[in-house]
Design a protein around this motif. Structure first.
Motif, PDB file in Angstrom:
ATOM      1  N   MET A   1       0.846  -1.165   0.000  1.00  0.00           N
ATOM      2  CA  MET A   1       0.000   0.000   0.000  1.00  0.00           C
ATOM      3  C   MET A   1       0.892   1.229   0.000  1.00  0.00           C
ATOM      4  O   MET A   1       1.845   1.316   0.750  1.00  0.00           O
ATOM      5  CB  MET A   1      -0.896  -0.011   1.233  1.00  0.00           C
ATOM      6  N   SER A   2       0.600   2.179  -0.874  1.00  0.00           N
ATOM      7  CA  SER A   2       1.377   3.407  -0.906  1.00  0.00           C
ATOM      8  C   SER A   2       0.582   4.539  -0.283  1.00  0.00           C
ATOM      9  O   SER A   2      -0.636   4.494  -0.202  1.00  0.00           O
ATOM     10  CB  SER A   2       1.771   3.746  -2.346  1.00  0.00           C
ATOM     11  N   LEU A   3       1.291   5.556   0.158  1.00  0.00           N
ATOM     12  CA  LEU A   3       0.668   6.689   0.822  1.00  0.00           C
ATOM     13  C   LEU A   3       1.209   7.963   0.217  1.00  0.00           C
ATOM     14  O   LEU A   3       2.417   8.138   0.092  1.00  0.00           O
ATOM     15  CB  LEU A   3       0.989   6.650   2.321  1.00  0.00           C
ATOM     16  N   SER A   4       0.322   8.823  -0.201  1.00  0.00           N
ATOM     17  CA  SER A   4       0.701  10.131  -0.708  1.00  0.00           C
ATOM     18  C   SER A   4       0.189  11.174   0.274  1.00  0.00           C
ATOM     19  O   SER A   4      -0.978  11.163   0.635  1.00  0.00           O
ATOM     20  CB  SER A   4       0.082  10.357  -2.087  1.00  0.00           C
ATOM     21  N   ILE A   5       1.064  12.052   0.715  1.00  0.00           N
ATOM     22  CA  ILE A   5       0.687  13.057   1.699  1.00  0.00           C
ATOM     23  C   ILE A   5       0.779  14.429   1.067  1.00  0.00           C
ATOM     24  O   ILE A   5       1.732  14.741   0.362  1.00  0.00           O
ATOM     25  CB  ILE A   5       1.600  12.984   2.934  1.00  0.00           C
ATOM     26  N   SER A   6      -0.229  15.258   1.311  1.00  0.00           N
ATOM     27  CA  SER A   6      -0.265  16.590   0.727  1.00  0.00           C
ATOM     28  C   SER A   6       0.935  17.421   1.162  1.00  0.00           C
ATOM     29  O   SER A   6       1.519  17.200   2.215  1.00  0.00           O
ATOM     30  CB  SER A   6      -1.550  17.308   1.127  1.00  0.00           C
ATOM     31  N   GLN A   7       1.288  18.389   0.327  1.00  0.00           N
ATOM     32  CA  GLN A   7       2.392  19.288   0.645  1.00  0.00           C
ATOM     33  C   GLN A   7       2.105  20.071   1.928  1.00  0.00           C
ATOM     34  O   GLN A   7       3.012  20.341   2.698  1.00  0.00           O
ATOM     35  CB  GLN A   7       2.647  20.251  -0.517  1.00  0.00           C
ATOM     36  N   SER A   8       0.825  20.425   2.154  1.00  0.00           N
ATOM     37  CA  SER A   8       0.509  21.198   3.358  1.00  0.00           C
ATOM     38  C   SER A   8       0.789  20.378   4.617  1.00  0.00           C
ATOM     39  O   SER A   8       1.243  20.915   5.616  1.00  0.00           O
ATOM     40  CB  SER A   8      -0.938  21.687   3.340  1.00  0.00           C
ATOM     41  N   ALA A   9       0.558  19.077   4.567  1.00  0.00           N
ATOM     42  CA  ALA A   9       0.862  18.233   5.727  1.00  0.00           C
ATOM     43  C   ALA A   9       2.363  18.146   5.933  1.00  0.00           C
ATOM     44  O   ALA A   9       2.846  18.170   7.057  1.00  0.00           O
ATOM     45  CB  ALA A   9       0.266  16.840   5.544  1.00  0.00           C
ATOM     46  N   LEU A  49      -4.487   6.895   0.138  1.00  0.00           N
ATOM     47  CA  LEU A  49      -4.017   5.518   0.313  1.00  0.00           C
ATOM     48  C   LEU A  49      -4.335   4.736  -0.954  1.00  0.00           C
ATOM     49  O   LEU A  49      -5.458   4.795  -1.454  1.00  0.00           O
ATOM     50  CB  LEU A  49      -4.710   4.853   1.499  1.00  0.00           C
ATOM     51  N   GLU A  50      -3.361   4.006  -1.462  1.00  0.00           N
ATOM     52  CA  GLU A  50      -3.566   3.195  -2.663  1.00  0.00           C
ATOM     53  C   GLU A  50      -2.919   1.837  -2.449  1.00  0.00           C
ATOM     54  O   GLU A  50      -1.761   1.753  -2.043  1.00  0.00           O
ATOM     55  CB  GLU A  50      -2.961   3.891  -3.884  1.00  0.00           C
ATOM     56  N   ALA A  51      -3.663   0.776  -2.721  1.00  0.00           N
ATOM     57  CA  ALA A  51      -3.172  -0.584  -2.521  1.00  0.00           C
ATOM     58  C   ALA A  51      -2.205  -1.021  -3.615  1.00  0.00           C
ATOM     59  O   ALA A  51      -1.321  -1.839  -3.384  1.00  0.00           O
ATOM     60  CB  ALA A  51      -4.344  -1.556  -2.442  1.00  0.00           C
ATOM     61  N   ARG A  52      -2.374  -0.479  -4.806  1.00  0.00           N
ATOM     62  CA  ARG A  52      -1.528  -0.887  -5.928  1.00  0.00           C
ATOM     63  C   ARG A  52      -0.269  -0.032  -6.002  1.00  0.00           C
ATOM     64  O   ARG A  52      -0.193   1.041  -5.419  1.00  0.00           O
ATOM     65  CB  ARG A  52      -2.299  -0.738  -7.234  1.00  0.00           C
ATOM     66  N   ALA A  53       0.693  -0.492  -6.779  1.00  0.00           N
ATOM     67  CA  ALA A  53       1.933   0.263  -6.963  1.00  0.00           C
ATOM     68  C   ALA A  53       1.731   1.472  -7.873  1.00  0.00           C
ATOM     69  O   ALA A  53       2.477   2.431  -7.804  1.00  0.00           O
ATOM     70  CB  ALA A  53       3.019  -0.652  -7.541  1.00  0.00           C
TER      71      ALA A  53
END
Length: 94
Positions: A1-9, A49-53
């Motif tokens: 699972m990949s995680l992308s976090i906003s720039q503001s965070a 949150l994304e389960a795939r690559a």
């Protein structure tokens, strides 16, 4: 699972455990939701949150008969048949 976090965070130093919006899935809808949220609330944090690559969900870009096409879910099967037909036609034209 990949995680992308906003720039503001990232800028605010917030931990990954706390964001104002958590988006499940980086398909077309998830990406659109993140884009809309970011434009509407640029100072708020969000994560995807994304389960795939790869992102994009069921959508895929493919080159079919020299044309770029977007393959989305059920449409993918139809495009596969179209691709086969174009290849067959191309082979008989030679």
């Amino acid at each position: 699972m990949s995680l992308s976090i906003s720039q503001s965070a990232r800028r605010s130093g917030e931990s990954v455990e706390h964001v104002e919006l958590l988006i499940i899935g980086a398909g077309l809808s998830g990406i659109a939701a993140a884009c809309h949220f970011h434009k509407s609330f640029p100072d708020k944090s969000y994560a995807i949150l994304e389960a795939r690559a790869a992102v994009g969900g069921a959508a895929k870009t493919a080159l079919i008969g020299g044309l770029t096409a977007e393959q989305i879910g059920e449409i993918e099967r139809s495009l596969g048949r179209l691709e086969a037909a174009l290849r067959a036609r191309s082979a008989t034209a030679r």
